[in-house]
Design a protein around this motif. Structure first.
Motif, PDB file in Angstrom:
ATOM      1  N   SER A  74       0.779  -1.395  -0.023  1.00 45.95           N
ATOM      2  CA  SER A  74       0.004  -0.031   0.005  1.00 45.95           C
ATOM      3  C   SER A  74       0.735   1.277   0.029  1.00 45.95           C
ATOM      4  O   SER A  74       0.362   2.346  -0.404  1.00 45.95           O
ATOM      5  CB  SER A  74      -1.026   0.090   1.165  1.00 45.95           C
ATOM      6  OG  SER A  74      -0.209  -0.206   2.492  1.00 45.95           O
ATOM      7  N   THR A 126      -3.392   1.063  -2.544  1.00 41.46           N
ATOM      8  CA  THR A 126      -3.978   0.715  -1.292  1.00 41.46           C
ATOM      9  C   THR A 126      -5.124  -0.308  -1.715  1.00 41.46           C
ATOM     10  O   THR A 126      -5.654  -0.228  -2.737  1.00 41.46           O
ATOM     11  CB  THR A 126      -4.828   1.654  -0.663  1.00 41.46           C
ATOM     12  OG1 THR A 126      -5.831   2.457  -1.493  1.00 41.46           O
ATOM     13  CG2 THR A 126      -3.598   2.878  -0.119  1.00 41.46           C
ATOM     14  N   LYS A 382       0.319  -4.177   3.760  1.00 41.98           N
ATOM     15  CA  LYS A 382      -0.974  -3.489   3.351  1.00 41.98           C
ATOM     16  C   LYS A 382      -1.269  -2.753   4.670  1.00 41.98           C
ATOM     17  O   LYS A 382      -2.032  -3.167   5.593  1.00 41.98           O
ATOM     18  CB  LYS A 382      -1.921  -4.528   2.972  1.00 41.98           C
ATOM     19  CG  LYS A 382      -1.698  -4.817   1.483  1.00 41.98           C
ATOM     20  CD  LYS A 382      -2.612  -5.691   1.179  1.00 41.98           C
ATOM     21  CE  LYS A 382      -2.525  -6.342  -0.249  1.00 41.98           C
ATOM     22  NZ  LYS A 382      -1.355  -6.773  -0.912  1.00 41.98           N
ATOM     23  N   ASP A 384      -3.244  -0.240   5.413  1.00 40.48           N
ATOM     24  CA  ASP A 384      -4.767  -0.012   5.538  1.00 40.48           C
ATOM     25  C   ASP A 384      -5.366  -1.308   5.984  1.00 40.48           C
ATOM     26  O   ASP A 384      -6.262  -1.079   6.770  1.00 40.48           O
ATOM     27  CB  ASP A 384      -5.267   0.465   4.042  1.00 40.48           C
ATOM     28  CG  ASP A 384      -4.847  -0.658   2.863  1.00 40.48           C
ATOM     29  OD1 ASP A 384      -3.963  -1.312   3.043  1.00 40.48           O
ATOM     30  OD2 ASP A 384      -5.777  -0.645   1.962  1.00 40.48           O
TER      31      ASP A 384
END
Length: 443
Positions: A74, A126, A382, A384
């Motif tokens: 991301s 993302t 990642k 997020d």
């Protein structure tokens, strides 16, 4: 005895009959991220059936989105060699004969670069932005009105159940489909699993899907509770309080409180999410609230790829079912915050075993300790997804639980797959009560 007699008395039928135009209030241009989420959802269903020629563009876009998500980190550029690209494709349920087409589609969309040696470069993307890119790809491959209608159909029944005849009229008018196409669309959507239905007493069909309890949860929950006995309402309140406190619970604990029958019916209408995590020796089911991932918006969109649910479920498995002989973390929140900031955690032997599923999906990256090859470090790719997982874990005080331990989690089954499997086991009496429940939720 669980009685649903109060459903019909809540004025649902009159409300619906007198509000035919309410179907059209939903006729807004579907946002790209919402469309992308439905494309991913439909693709998962299409991969479980044969003869999907009428939905080829949906499946292409959905596989591109899933593959892109599994390739990307991301907040950084990913450089992935050919061997790893092929392994990621396999983890994404992409067949070898499909891979070149999917890579070319992503390259044409300027989302990846392909090296002469078969390597792939991906800019920081993302998980949330993947949905928009999935929608863009779908629109770029000239989908039919039939396919667009299948997405609109699913979105339209995600807030409230809808009666079949009026729903067919709405879809037909909106997408200019013939009566023959409408019949075919609904038949295929039922068979593939894009939509669910229950038959009412007057033989009409009530359509819904597993996303009912991701939005306007309080109102819908109150509608269900109003039909239950005081004891049943109290038990559901007890489970909800525990989920709010802890973020997730083992299915065995929830079943101990609610019993098999009540829990099964609540699963069928999507009131709870059931997540399976498996290793070579066992499968454990973890329960979360469908709205648990709503901090940043629509929870259906925020975790359409089920990555945060898989992260939470894998952590919960480690906290509750793995032996602690291979490592223990006493401050889970601090661990997650370190990962989200871009730091590494470890070394621990169990890191190399307990997070393989998340490694396949490139949620985390794992590397061996150069001095002790049996021990591993982990960092988050990642962020997020880590933020979403932390949101759920922050509901409760998990500081004293074991996370890094033995028992590798190598397989995950998401809540929609679990819900559909449960519906297949319902008997006729159970299906009737579920149909009545859906009437209540429509209020």
């Amino acid at each position: 005895m669980w009685s649903w007699d109060g459903f019909v008395g809540l004025g649902i039928v009159n409300w619906f009959t007198n509000n035919y135009l309410s179907l059209y209030f939903n006729k807004l241009i579907m946002e790209k991220k919402t469309e992308g989420a439905w494309i991913i959802n439909h693709t998962k269903k299409l991969q479980k059936v044969d003869n999907t020629q009428d939905f080829e563009e949906i499946e292409l876009a959905g596989k591109c989105g899933s593959f892109l998500s599994n390739l990307a980190a991301s907040h950084e550029i990913s450089e992935i060699n050919k061997t790893k690209v092929e392994a990621i494709a396999k983890a994404s349920n992409i067949k070898r004969i499909e891979l070149e087409t999917i890579k070319k589609t992503l390259c044409d969309a300027r989302l990846i670069d392909i090296g002469a040696n078969g390597s792939v470069s991906v800019l920081g993307i993302t998980t949330h932005s993947v949905l928009g890119h999935t929608s863009d790809i779908f629109r770029s491959v000239n989908p039919t009105d039939f396919q667009k209608a299948s997405l609109d159909l699913a979105e339209n029944i995600s807030d409230l159940p809808k009666e079949g005849k009026l729903l067919q009229e709405y879809i037909s008018d909106t997408h200019k489909l013939s009566s023959t196409d409408i019949v075919d669309l609904f038949k295929q959507s039922e068979n593939i699993g894009f939509i669910d239905f229950e038959t009412l007493d007057d033989k009409s069909k009530m359509y819904f899907n597993g996303n009912l309890f991701r939005r306007d949860v309080m109102k819908k929950t109150q509608a269900v509770l109003s039909t239950l006995s005081q004891t049943e309402s109290r038990l559901i309140g007890e489970v909800d309080a525990l989920l709010s406190e802890k973020g997730c619970l083992a299915e065995t604990d929830v079943k101990r409180i609610l019993g098999d029958q009540l829990l099964s019916k609540l699963q069928s209408i999507g009131m709870y999410d059931f997540n399976d995590v498996s290793n070579s020796s066992e499968t454990k089911t973890i329960i979360t609230k469908p709205s648990a991932f709503s901090k940043y918006g629509n929870p259906f969109e925020e975790d359409a790829l089920d990555l945060a649910k898989a992260f939470v479920s894998s952590l919960f498995y480690g906290m509750n079912y793995s032996a602690n002989s291979r490592g223990k973390i006493t401050m889970l929140k601090a661990l997650m915050q370190r990962l989200i900031r871009g730091g590494e955690v470890g070394p621990a032997t169990a890191i190399g075993e307990d997070y393989r599923l998340l490694e396949f999906k490139r949620v985390v990256a794992i590397r061996p300790d150069p001095d002790y090859p049996s021990r591993y470090y982990m960092r988050l790719l990642k962020r997020d997804i880590g933020e979403l997982a932390l949101q759920v874990l922050e509901f409760g005080d998990a500081n004293q639980h074991t996370v890094m331990s033995s028992g590798s989690v190598t397989k995950y089954k998401g809540p929609e797959e679990k819900r559909v499997a449960n519906r297949l086991k319902e008997n006729e009496a159970s299906k009737k009560t579920i149909a009545q429940t859906l009437k209540t939720i429509r209020q």
